[in-house]
Design an enzyme around this catalytic site. Structure first.
Site, PDB file in Angstrom:
ATOM      1  N   GLU A  37       0.792  -1.236   0.000  1.00 45.87           N
ATOM      2  CA  GLU A  37       0.000   0.000   0.000  1.00 45.87           C
ATOM      3  C   GLU A  37       0.822   1.283   0.000  1.00 45.87           C
ATOM      4  O   GLU A  37       0.490   2.243   0.684  1.00 45.87           O
ATOM      5  CB  GLU A  37      -0.960   0.003   1.204  1.00 45.87           C
ATOM      6  CG  GLU A  37      -1.955  -1.133   1.158  1.00 45.87           C
ATOM      7  CD  GLU A  37      -2.923  -1.110   2.333  1.00 45.87           C
ATOM      8  OE1 GLU A  37      -4.124  -1.202   2.081  1.00 45.87           O
ATOM      9  OE2 GLU A  37      -2.467  -1.023   3.493  1.00 45.87           O
TER      10      GLU A  37
HETATM   11  C1  ACM Z   1      -2.158  -5.430   4.168  1.00 44.86           C
HETATM   12  O1  ACM Z   1      -3.242  -5.865   4.617  1.00 44.86           O
HETATM   13  N1  ACM Z   1      -2.057  -4.175   3.755  1.00 44.86           N
HETATM   14  C2  ACM Z   1      -0.994  -6.272   4.076  1.00 44.86           C
END
Ligand code: ACM
Length: 687
Positions: free
Chosen positions: A328
């Protein structure tokens, strides 16, 4: 020692694990007591007879005893005494070799290494006069001792182990639990009791998520501003970390740290803003979600920093793997920095994905120089990286398959997100390596296992156990037991028993609910409240974040939504009873359902004054009213279905309206009985 000395072979039936619950000693004409094992072993052969546990139960060894085995035997003995109430008077390992009078013989050839693909198999032979637990490594002995404790049963003559032979080995070598100590700090005692729980169900990797936007949770001697300014004082000292690692190692569990970079990293920059892509200043992030701050991949100081930082952490954590996160990172901070944009151009990096691959490549070299292999979330999958990294798939199993096809090892977490409060059956059905994965034999070997992930946006040290257990035991079975072990009803039967035993190691997953309810109600007279909360579940997925209140690190996690178990047993059994009733129209089931509905109605009357007296509970008044209306509708529906006489005009509309209202979320909880009541109402109204 020949097996026939332990148990008479006559009457022995080899049972495949899949049939174990229904296994019977047909010859003897009696059904064996159902074994309450979880995870189910690979092979079990039941025999007639029992080993009776008495106060002179002793543990001896047929091989050298290392420190791990010595401690494991002492823990086993203490738990056996605690369960049986027997004053086991003998020393542990008072005997070596085949000594007359020894009850349990342990035998292992060597100490197991705490790394993937180590041998954890064992052979457990329970005879009427002695027990032998034989394993290539002491890790197998640890796993076998847990199985033996799960086999302990009692009857009118006292406690006993059933005579049997178990040959067991894990299906997957990597069976993990991630605990996120970043978003909410989890003190050492929380970690330790969860390590005990993990050991009970044969999990072998604690994935310790130690840094997040919301907190940097480990003492750094080289860069003290990391924990001093990035943690609010909630961090693990290095002595505590060593203590946890040693506690885990005693239980045959690896401790793999995660330092999530280049994103999810705000807390690092509070003390060291010069490492970030934007100048700052930075404060610890209190909100949840995907944040912009990211390390500056174009600045050599960042790599010098990581060389020193990972050097320090590599010396602290013995595990072969270092997890770098990698998830992310949206690259907004990179796009906003002209020097980073120029760096991309100068290095021929087409986009931020390529830039992150460059960053990962640099980090990989640093980790390798400190003797560590790299693992990261599936975003790090980049074909230019060497083949000894491991991919942790969180966005879908496809990433795992894709990684394996490219020659990368992987573990599955997609489908094991226990923070989403989904039922155990959902996780249980999620197989890291289904038959139709489309992988060849060599590729299948690259799927190492999986990890349950306890993300901590909405859990505190007080509630975290109740989100991990008992559902994680079902995931542990998926990762240990043969793929053919799939019977969901039998899983729940065993899960309920295991859940109670998990309390033995101090886990609070059951008792925490009553503690919270007493505090919310301001009284210990909580029967009516408990009856109600018993059919309430917290909102699933990420829905609690979109209900008008913004959760931050400081939000209370002490509401009914936090007290309620993620999966209501009452609701599950109720739904099954409704299905049975609609299939067979059985009178007895109808009577049971009617009784349940009457009970909910009566409970509402008892609950109203409790809710009225507590300002903290008032938010659930409309949910309680919904339950009472559902009970009313369900009662009429059962009577209508049974008698074949449709209820009066307007009834169906009113019942459907009650169902619709019960579906609108309130107080961040839901009523899991709604779909079953709806089935009854539809059957009654012929819709
Ligand atoms: C995640 O759940 N961003 C690894």
């Amino acid at each position: 020692m020949p097996f026939k000395l332990l148990c008479p072979l006559a009457g022995l039936i080899l049972l495949s694990a899949a049939f174990l619950p229904h296994g019977s000693r047909a010859q003897a004409g009696v059904a064996p007591p159902p074994l309450l094992l979880m995870p189910l072993p690979a092979d079990v052969a039941l025999d007639d007879g029992t080993f009776r546990v008495t106060a002179d139960f002793t543990i001896g060894s047929l091989s050298d005893v290392g420190p791990r085995l010595r401690k494991a035997a002492a823990r086993f003995q203490a738990r056996l005494a605690g369960r049986t109430g027997l004053f086991l008077s003998q020393d542990v390992f008072a005997t070596l070799g085949w000594t007359e009078g020894t009850s349990l013989f342990l035998k292992s050839a060597r100490e197991g290494r705490l790394e993937p693909n180590e041998d954890e198999s064992y052979l457990l032979l329970v005879g009427s006069s002695r027990i032998v637990l034989d394993a290539p490594t002491d890790l197998g002995i640890l796993r076998g001792l847990e199985t033996l404790l799960q086999l302990l049963a009692s009857d009118d003559k006292g406690f006993y182990f059933p005579c049997l032979q178990i040959g067991d080995r894990p299906r997957f070598t990597w069976r993990g639990l991630l605990i996120d100590a970043g978003r909410h700090f989890m003190p050492v005692d929380v970690i330790k009791r969860n390590l005990d729980g993990m050991a009970e169900v044969k999990l072998n990797v604690l994935h310790w998520h130690l840094s997040e936007d919301q907190g940097f949770r480990i003492e750094s001697k080289s860069f003290p501003k990391l924990h001093e300014l990035g943690s609010d004082g909630f961090y693990y000292t290095q002595d505590q970390v060593r203590d946890v690692i040693s506690y885990a190692a005693d239980r045959g569990i690896r401790v793999m740290p995660e330092f999530d970079i280049p994103g999810h990293s705000t807390s690092w920059f509070v003390g060291y803003p010069e490492l970030a892509s934007a100048p700052g200043p930075y404060r610890i992030e209190r909100r949840f979600g995907v944040m912009e701050p990211a390390f500056n991949p174009a600045d050599e100081r960042v790599y010098a920093f990581f060389d020193a930082f990972f050097g320090e952490m590599a010396a602290l954590f013995p595990d072969p793997y270092m997890h770098i996160g990698g998830d992310e990172n949206e690259g907004k901070a990179w796009d906003a920095n002209p020097a980073i944009r120029a760096f991309k151009t100068n290095h021929g990096l087409a986009d931020n994905h390529a830039l992150q691959a460059y960053f990962n490549g640099r980090i990989l070299k640093i980790l390798a120089a400190h003797g560590k292999k790299m693992i990261g979330w599936d975003e790090i999958l980049q074909p230019e990286l060497p083949r000894d990294i491991v991919i942790q798939s969180w966005r879908g199993r496809d990433a795992l398959i894709k990684a394996a096809k490219l020659g990368y090892a992987g573990i599955l977490s997609n489908g094991y997100y226990i923070d989403l409060c989904q039922p155990a059956s959902f996780h249980y059905a999620n197989d890291p390596l289904p038959d139709d994965a489309g992988l060849g034999e060599a590729e299948r070997k690259l799927v190492l296992g999986g990890e349950a992930t306890m993300w901590s946006e909405l859990v505190s040290p007080e509630t975290v156990d109740s989100r991990i257990w008992p559902r994680t035991a079902a995931i542990a079975e998926r990762l240990w037991s043969p793929a053919s072990v799939r019977d969901v009803e039998d899983m729940y039967r065993r899960l309920e028993a295991i859940s109670l035993r998990l309390e033995e190691c101090g886990l609070t997953h059951i008792k925490n609910r009553d503690m919270l309810l007493r505090r919310l109600a301001g009284t210990d007279d909580i029967d009516a409240l408990r009856n109600f909360v018993d059919v309430v579940e917290p909102l699933k997925q990420y829905k609690r974040h979109s209900q008008g209140l913004t959760y931050t690190q400081f939000s209370p996690l002490t509401r009914i939504a936090d007290a309620a178990f993620p999966e209501s047993r009452t609701a599950r059994l109720f739904a099954a009873a409704v299905d049975d009733f609609l299939k067979d129209k059985d009178r007895e089931t109808a009577a049971d359902l009617r009784e349940q509905f009457e009970w909910w109605k009566a409970n509402q009357a008892a609950l109203i004054p409790v809710l009225r007296d507590s300002a903290a509970l008032r938010e659930i008044e409309p949910v309680a009213a919904d339950l009472a209306r559902l009970a009313e509708a369900g009662l009429a529906a059962v009577t209508a279905v049974e008698s074949g006489i449709a209820p009066g005009p307007g009834w169906a509309e009113a019942a459907e309206a009650a169902i619709k209202e019960a579906r609108t979320s309130k107080a961040h909880v839901e009523l899991p009985i709604v779909p079953a009541v709806e089935k009854l109402v539809r059957a009654a109204s012929g819709r």
